[in-house]
Design an enzyme around this catalytic site. Structure first.
Site, PDB file in Angstrom:
ATOM      1  N   CYS A  82      -9.547  -6.458   3.731  1.00 46.03           N
ATOM      2  CA  CYS A  82     -10.727  -6.118   2.881  1.00 46.03           C
ATOM      3  C   CYS A  82     -10.348  -6.360   1.514  1.00 46.03           C
ATOM      4  CB  CYS A  82     -11.126  -4.701   3.423  1.00 46.03           C
ATOM      5  SG  CYS A  82     -12.785  -4.310   2.664  1.00 46.03           S
ATOM      6  N   TYR A  83     -10.147  -5.058   0.678  1.00 43.33           N
ATOM      7  CA  TYR A  83      -9.885  -5.280  -0.581  1.00 43.33           C
ATOM      8  C   TYR A  83      -8.578  -5.794  -0.616  1.00 43.33           C
ATOM      9  CZ  TYR A  83      -8.521  -3.824  -5.434  1.00 43.33           C
ATOM     10  OH  TYR A  83      -7.970  -3.955  -6.696  1.00 43.33           O
ATOM     11  N   HIS A 168     -11.988  -4.981   9.342  1.00 43.63           N
ATOM     12  CA  HIS A 168     -10.996  -4.044   9.718  1.00 43.63           C
ATOM     13  C   HIS A 168     -10.356  -4.019  11.034  1.00 43.63           C
ATOM     14  CE1 HIS A 168     -11.261  -1.681   5.925  1.00 43.63           C
ATOM     15  NE2 HIS A 168     -12.620  -2.206   5.868  1.00 43.63           N
ATOM     16  N   ASP A 226       3.789  21.281  15.128  1.00 43.04           N
ATOM     17  CA  ASP A 226       4.677  20.922  14.122  1.00 43.04           C
ATOM     18  C   ASP A 226       6.110  21.639  14.235  1.00 43.04           C
ATOM     19  OD1 ASP A 226       2.770  18.781  13.770  1.00 43.04           O
ATOM     20  OD2 ASP A 226       2.176  19.644  11.833  1.00 43.04           O
ATOM     21  N   LYS A 366       1.094  12.867  13.405  1.00 45.15           N
ATOM     22  CA  LYS A 366       0.611  13.938  14.137  1.00 45.15           C
ATOM     23  C   LYS A 366       0.756  13.173  15.776  1.00 45.15           C
ATOM     24  CE  LYS A 366      -0.794  18.058  14.715  1.00 45.15           C
ATOM     25  NZ  LYS A 366      -0.254  19.244  13.745  1.00 45.15           N
TER      26      LYS A 366
END
Ligand code: XMP
Length: 510
Positions: A82-83, A168, A226, A366
């Site tokens: 994209c960008y 994307h 965590d 995570k």
């Protein structure tokens, strides 16, 4: 062990962490750096490939994020998304153009002949989210894909090893996206795919053992994923040289404190000190109804209790922190506004007498922390635990907290969770819990008039907890939960289901 590395340069796009996760899922270790990272740093890391992310700016904007164009000449394969693609175009002498209409959503695309698209369906769909697109290609580049509104859906300069896609590939709405990233990593960058969780865990355990030697380690354990995985990893490395302090503030879910003790103390033979500080916390919270004041009190009290316990242990050499990679990533474009103060165990380094911090999860996302937990033999109910706020049930009791309200909420929440799991929805709904509103209303039980609390149920689906949708829990499940709670929990005579998404609501009620 030194892993091969891919760098993701962050230009502020909303899917950036997802790009990094996809690369790791493909078996290649990657790190994210802000787009402004100096070229020396990039070169020193010796990446086998670089990905430029999307971002909200347009290369034609004044002050748009640019990079040192020498990066393009390093000979390292680059994929601009994209960008990122528009940036490659601008740096190489091409132009971008504002499309007549913003292209957003699922769009049909034709993929051409490119190493990037090897093995992909030629006519497929992809996820687009852009207003600008590459107009005149830079010299030496070829178009390799197009959509109805975007003539340069992808381009490349094979010789210079520069590639760009306007869409994307990292999101699920692009069905060939994983294959495209895989082709970039393995076909174009020549990755071997040496990123494996089992190897990482073994490697980290050895590193910790070498570092700690025969010295002492301390860890604050919350029972969350965590801190539990971090503690278990250190425990596997140095056994009972590690002491964990688990401050039970009494605001955990029903039976949770006992569960933590059972798993870590008995099952893993960890040196775990449980501090039962329920009374202390509840006394300090008495009469307090403002959410931020509750958070502040709990944060302060936590530090106080932890400090008192740590003082008994005396000087330690290392402190374990469960910092994970998303906490470490320096964002390309600054941080979003803080809506609620989330202070967990952030202040500990200031109060514990220690030499060095150990952060065994600093490199992990995570989902990778969960994988590491499973590698370490941690029970699934801890590995898959849903997020739970540091201040616990205190921010799920609206207004003043009392022992009675806490008991009511624990029982009701327990039933809700039990029924969601029984209905097989536990994995689909990312966070679900009960909230005890301060509101009472009139009801009738048998022949009696009641005047009891209203309980709210909240269930959300989300990937990052920054935005969330309310979960479409089937009516029959809601009915069962409602009837069980009003029958089994004294003090509740009305149940409502929260059907607001985030934004405009937040996930928690306080
Ligand atoms: P909100 O309510 O801000 O929550 O939409 C987003 C996620 O953060 C959790 N949360 C907290 N976690 N301390 C925490 O450790 C806090 O004070 C806190 N407040 C909210 C919430 O459970 C959700 O997963």
């Amino acid at each position: 062990m030194k892993h091969e590395l891919v760098l993701v340069l962050d230009f502020g796009g909303q899917y950036n962490q997802l790009i990094a996760r996809r690369v790791r899922e493909a078996g290649v270790y990657c790190e994210m750096l802000p787009y402004s990272a100096p070229i020396e740093k990039i070169r020193d890391k010796k990446p086998i490939g670089i990905i430029f992310t999307g971002g909200p700016a347009s290369v034609t904007d004044k002050g748009a994020p640019f990079i040192d164009e020498e990066i393009l000449a390093l000979g390292i394969p680059i994929l601009g998304i994209c960008y990122g693609m528009q940036l490659i175009s601008a740096l190489c002498g091409g132009t971008v153009r504002k499309a007549a209409q913003r292209e957003y959503g699922r769009v049909g695309i034709s993929l051409g002949d490119s190493g990037l698209f090897r093995g992909c369906e030629k006519e497929t769909v992809c996820w687009m989210s852009h207003t600008y697109h590459v107009d005149r290609l830079p010299a030496g580049f070829l178009t390799t894909a197009f959509s109805a509104n975007c003539p340069a859906g992808a381009f490349e300069n094979k010789e210079k090893r520069l590639y760009g896609v306007q869409f994307h590939p990292e999101v699920n709405h692009t069905p060939e996206g994983r294959k495209i990233l895989w082709n970039f990593l393995y076909g174009i960058c020549g990755a071997k795919g040496d990123w494996r969780m089992s190897a990482y865990v073994d490697d980290m355990i050895t590193k910790i053992r070498d570092k700690v030697g025969d010295r002492k380690v301390l860890c604050a354990m919350s029972g969350g994923v965590d801190s539990s995985v971090a503690a278990l990893m250190v425990h596997k490395a140095v056994g009972r040289q590690l002491t964990c302090i688990f401050v039970d503030h009494g605001l955990l879910r029903k039976n949770e404190g006992d569960q933590v003790e059972e798993v870590f103390n008995r099952q893993f033979d960890m040196k775990l000190i449980r501090v039962n500080a329920q009374r202390q916390f509840l006394d300090r919270l008495a009469g307090v109804s403002d959410p931020e004041t509750k958070r502040k009190i709990i944060g302060e009290e936590f530090i106080r209790v932890f400090e008192a316990e740590a003082r008994k242990i005396g000087k330690v050499d290392f402190l374990v922190q469960g910092t994970i990679y998303p906490d470490v990533i320096e964002s390309g474009l600054g941080d979003a506004a803080v809506i609620k103060s989330h202070h967990n165990v952030g202040g500990l380094p200031d109060i514990v007498d220690f030499e060095e911090i150990i952060e065994p999860l600093r490199d992990l996302f995570k989902d990778e922390v969960r994988k590491a937990g499973l590698e370490l033999g941690m029970p699934e109910h801890i590995v898959w635990r849903q997020p739970f706020p540091g201040p616990g049930l205190a921010i799920r009791i609206i207004g003043e907290i009392t022992d009675e309200k806490l008991d009511i909420l624990k029982d009701a929440d327990w039933i809700f969770r039990e029924e969601i799991k029984a209905a097989g929805l536990g994995n689909e709904i990312n966070q679900y819990f009960a909230v005890l509103t301060g509101m009472r209303s009139v009801g009738v039980m048998g022949d009696e008039r009641t005047y009891d609390y209203t309980l709210a149920l909240r269930g959300v689906t989300t990937t990052d907890f920054m935005t969330a949708d309310w979960a479409r829990i089937p009516y029959d499940v809601l009915e069962k939960v409602s009837s069980r709670i009003v029958n089994e929990v004294k003090g509740i005579n009305r149940i409502v289901y929260d059907i607001t998404s985030k934004p405009p609501s937040t996930i928690e009620w306080e």
